[in-house]
Design a protein around this motif. Structure first.
Motif, short mmCIF file in Angstrom:
data_model
loop_
_atom_site.label_atom_id
_atom_site.label_comp_id
_atom_site.label_asym_id
_atom_site.label_seq_id
_atom_site.Cartn_x
_atom_site.Cartn_y
_atom_site.Cartn_z
N UNK A 263 62.25 45.52 47.31
CA UNK A 263 61.10 46.50 47.52
C UNK A 263 60.01 46.87 46.58
N UNK A 264 60.31 46.98 45.34
CA UNK A 264 59.48 47.25 44.24
C UNK A 264 58.47 46.11 44.21
N UNK A 265 58.95 44.77 44.47
CA UNK A 265 58.10 43.70 44.34
C UNK A 265 57.02 43.56 45.58
N UNK A 266 57.64 43.93 46.81
CA UNK A 266 56.93 43.89 47.84
C UNK A 266 55.74 44.90 47.73
N UNK A 267 55.94 46.26 47.43
CA UNK A 267 55.04 47.14 47.24
C UNK A 267 53.87 46.83 46.31
N UNK A 268 54.58 46.38 44.92
CA UNK A 268 53.45 46.07 43.77
C UNK A 268 52.56 44.63 44.39
N UNK A 269 53.18 44.03 45.24
CA UNK A 269 52.38 42.85 45.43
C UNK A 269 51.32 43.23 46.66
N UNK A 270 51.60 44.29 47.41
CA UNK A 270 50.91 44.59 48.37
C UNK A 270 49.74 45.47 47.86
N UNK A 271 50.10 46.01 46.62
CA UNK A 271 48.86 46.98 45.95
C UNK A 271 47.97 45.70 45.39
N UNK A 272 48.46 44.77 44.76
CA UNK A 272 47.55 43.67 44.36
C UNK A 272 46.59 43.09 45.44
N UNK A 273 47.23 42.98 46.73
CA UNK A 273 46.34 42.32 47.74
C UNK A 273 45.38 43.35 48.19
N UNK A 274 45.81 44.59 48.22
CA UNK A 274 44.67 45.43 48.63
C UNK A 274 43.53 45.40 47.53
N UNK A 275 43.99 45.54 46.40
CA UNK A 275 42.90 45.46 45.07
C UNK A 275 42.00 44.08 45.33
N UNK A 276 42.40 43.26 45.76
CA UNK A 276 41.66 41.91 45.97
C UNK A 276 40.89 42.12 47.13
N UNK A 277 41.29 42.86 48.06
CA UNK A 277 40.59 42.92 49.42
C UNK A 277 39.36 43.93 49.43
N UNK A 278 39.48 44.80 48.47
CA UNK A 278 38.51 45.94 48.30
C UNK A 278 37.52 45.41 47.52
N UNK A 279 37.25 44.15 46.91
CA UNK A 279 36.32 43.85 46.18
C UNK A 279 35.46 43.01 47.11
N UNK A 280 34.16 43.06 47.32
CA UNK A 280 33.36 42.23 47.95
C UNK A 280 33.41 40.64 47.63
N UNK A 281 33.36 39.90 48.47
CA UNK A 281 33.66 38.36 48.24
C UNK A 281 32.46 37.99 47.48
N UNK A 282 31.49 38.52 47.74
CA UNK A 282 30.26 38.04 47.05
C UNK A 282 30.13 38.42 45.64
N UNK A 283 30.98 39.29 45.23
CA UNK A 283 30.85 40.05 43.74
C UNK A 283 31.63 39.30 42.81
N UNK A 284 31.09 39.00 41.64
CA UNK A 284 31.84 38.37 40.66
C UNK A 284 32.33 39.46 39.94
N UNK A 285 33.60 39.42 39.67
CA UNK A 285 34.23 40.62 39.09
C UNK A 285 35.19 40.04 37.62
N UNK A 286 35.13 40.77 36.83
CA UNK A 286 36.03 40.35 35.47
C UNK A 286 37.47 40.65 35.96
N UNK A 287 38.20 39.55 35.43
CA UNK A 287 39.80 39.26 35.98
C UNK A 287 40.47 40.49 35.55
N UNK A 288 39.83 41.22 34.37
CA UNK A 288 40.67 42.43 33.72
C UNK A 288 40.44 43.41 34.93
N UNK A 289 39.67 43.42 35.84
CA UNK A 289 39.55 44.64 36.86
C UNK A 289 40.86 44.77 37.84
N UNK A 290 41.27 43.46 38.22
CA UNK A 290 42.57 43.27 39.07
C UNK A 290 43.76 43.71 38.42
N UNK A 291 43.88 43.55 37.11
CA UNK A 291 44.85 43.99 36.19
C UNK A 291 44.94 45.52 36.37
#
Length: 376
Positions: free
Chosen positions: A38-66
């Motif tokens: 469950x913990x893996x699924x929750x943390x994985x879902x959070x990472x996916x949501x973080x990826x989705x809130x960033x506009x696709x046209x925007x270049x983002x520092x990889x540090x942001x996702x972390x």
């Protein structure tokens, strides 16, 4: 108009207590492997949501996702700390029982406060500056040093302390949290630091001064020497040195050092084998001009020492630490003062490095400095 990215991360992180409360009231989470999954699924879902809130046209520092992903974990930690101290209830029962029982210890509670307040505030500030096009390198290095120190004490402490006999599968979810700050530090150190333009005359004048004519550096040098001596002494104490001074100190001043949880012993050994060499290197950088690497390492080291001392001081007086291991009331002021000074010394060093950079910079030809100054 899109909301600020730091606001998106803040709101996403606030869902952590809701998730914990929901899971805590489900009867299916009585199996350790289910808790890990469950913990893996929750943390994985959070990472996916973080990826989705960033506009696709925007270049983002990889540090942001972390750091956006870790922000969610910060709120999990703060929820745990508040529940262990009795401010809230009904959030962490299932996880403490079937996930990570060590999170109920005083040291873990203090790390949760540190993550939930200090790290979370740093993350939001870094994200704000990141999307405003401002520099965030120093703040990120401060977090990296703090988080590395947290992980290299917490994880080994669990493995060698009294909680080692009760390690559940969910404990291994700490692996990405352990690796993330090392990856971030490597990424940050590989990037060049933006340096201000300072004339060669000013650099030369500053670097010609002897230590006696730099009272701040002289004071810091003495403070660093004292910190080194204190770290070495306590390292000997936890290694059961037979000297009377070591015996008296652990029983009369800091009995917390023999707490079977393991965290204080690991911390003292980390201080002996890592903090002492870094203090020695810092002392070298204060006395040998042109050590530009000090500007980054001082910040990273300050974060590490502030984190470890916060947790150590807090745990040694916390109600969850058995009374026999807490700092005695009549020795409270000298012990706390020494521990605070150990945290303050690297912080003062970092401030000194960044308020007067000339001493740490490589000499620049005057003509080149003047031409660069005109370009600005």
């Amino acid at each position: 108009m899109r909301p600020p990215m730091e606001l998106c991360v803040f709101l996403l992180s606030l869902t952590a207590p809701l998730v914990l409360y929901s899971l805590n009231h489900m009867t299916t989470f009585q199996e350790p492997r289910v808790v890990l999954g469950t913990g893996v699924v929750v943390l994985g879902s959070v990472l996916l949501l973080v990826y989705l809130i960033v506009p696709k046209t925007m270049k983002v520092d990889p540090l942001f996702y972390a750091i956006a992903w870790l922000s969610f974990s910060c709120m999990v930690g703060l929820t745990n700390a508040l529940e262990q101290d009795g401010f809230i209830s009904g959030f962490m029962g299932f996880y403490l029982k079937m996930g990570e029982p060590h999170l109920s210890s005083a040291y873990a509670v203090m790390t949760c406060y540190w993550e939930g307040v200090f790290h979370f505030a740093l993350f939001l500030t870094i994200i704000h500056r990141m999307f405003k096009g401002k520099s965030y390198r120093s703040l990120a290095l401060l977090w990296a040093g703090s988080s590395i120190a947290l992980q290299i004490v917490l994880v080994p402490g669990v493995l060698i302390g009294k909680h080692a006999s009760n390690i559940r599968p969910a404990f291994w979810r700490n692996i990405p949290f352990f690796l993330a700050p090392f990856w971030a530090a490597t990424l940050l150190f590989s990037r060049p630091r933006e340096m201000p333009v300072i004339t060669a005359d000013k650099i030369s004048a500053e670097q010609k001064k002897s230590l006696l004519f730099r009272p701040v550096d002289l004071f810091l040098s003495l403070l660093l020497l004292g910190a080194m001596a204190f770290c070495v002494f306590r390292g000997f104490v936890v290694m059961d040195c037979p000297l009377d001074s070591c015996f008296n100190y652990i029983y009369q001043y800091e009995p917390y050092l023999k707490d079977p949880v393991g965290f204080p012993r690991v911390m003292m050994l980390v201080s002996l084998f890592y903090a002492v060499p870094l203090l020695a290197v810092s002392l070298y950088g204060l006395n040998i001009p042109g050590c530009s690497w000090m500007l980054d390492w001082a910040i990273c080291f300050a974060g590490a020492m502030a984190q470890t001392q916060w947790c150590h001081i807090g745990a040694s007086v916390h109600s969850r630490t058995p009374f026999t291991y807490r700092v005695p009331a009549d020795k409270w002021w000298p012990v706390i003062t020494l521990n605070v000074l150990l945290a303050v010394a690297p912080t003062l060093l970092a401030l000194r490095c960044h308020t007067n950079l000339a001493y740490f910079m490589k000499p620049v030809p005057k003509g080149q400095a003047d031409s660069e100054k005109k370009k600005k």
